[in-house]
Design an enzyme around this catalytic site. Structure first.
Site: not given
Length: 243
Positions: A86, A105
């Protein structure tokens, strides 16, 4: 940044990973935090063959990479280190504004649960956590796709959903929190996770979530960075060392 500054930043990002894990904002080997050191270089938490999880993140787990996912310097992706799938979460967030230097995140469970239950995070309390109340007052947007954000397109979609807010909820997934400092990116997430936990508790007890009175905001001052970030961060680091 010079080499000394970069090495110092590795320590801070690793510290932030341990704090986030101690706070329950990420679990096991999932979640990552980054810090931009130049227009196209960032330090980010990577995984290796001997990774033992985010709670045990070492400065050596924080690797310098380019926005395209390649090594930012010789040896940075040696020894089995891999960039998070990601990475676009971090890259597209940073591309959205030069003021964004840190991206966290994370997978905070109460925030995910509250969103799935249809609960919007609103300022239901004040002095209990002033920064958290202020953050909620401005609204917390939701990216409504429960996907792994592994492509530039998905990263751009998430950033669009975030707009000009510092945190976006990724439905059925987690959150992305952006800031000018690593510390602030994590503390924002911690505040919202506590707000979500409290909101779930109120609803579970049969209560109704109501925003605080508008007049109360006049007596909810900004206590300053030395308190909101400095003192609080020292506590979080000390606490993480004992968990």
């Amino acid at each position: 940044m010079n080499e000394t500054d970069i090495e110092g930043a590795r320590v801070v990002v690793a510290e932030a990973c341990r704090v986030a894990a101690a706070r329950g904002l990420m679990e096991g080997i999932l979640g990552h935090i980054s810090f931009r050191v130049s227009p196209d270089l960032l330090l980010i938490r990577c995984r290796s063959a001997d990774d033992t999880g985010v709670a045990y993140t070492r400065p050596s787990d924080i690797r310098l990479v380019r926005f395209d996912g390649t090594a930012g310097a010789p040896g940075e992706l040696d020894n089995g280190y891999q960039v998070p799938k990601e990475l676009p979460v971090h890259v597209e967030s940073m591309r959205a504004s030069p003021d964004i230097r840190a991206v966290a995140h994370l997978h905070p469970p109460s925030i995910v649960a509250a969103d799935l239950a249809g609960i919007s995070l609103r300022p239901i309390y004040g002095a209990y956590d002033i920064p958290g109340a202020v953050l909620a007052r401005g609204g917390v947007p939701v990216y409504r796709r429960a996907v792994l954000i592994h492509s530039t397109q998905l990263g751009k979609e998430m950033v669009t959903a975030m707009g000009d807010r510092p945190v976006v909820i990724c439905r059925g997934h987690g959150i992305t929190s952006v800031a000018s400092s690593v510390q602030q990116s994590v503390l924002q997430a911690a505040s919202l996770e506590e707000l979500a936990r409290m909101s779930l508790a109120v609803v579970s007890a049969g209560g109704t979530l109501v925003d605080i009175d508008d007049a109360d905001w006049e007596d909810l001052p900004d206590l300053g960075a030395n308190f909101n970030t400095g003192a609080v961060w020292r506590h979080e680091v000390a606490r993480a060392a004992t968990v």
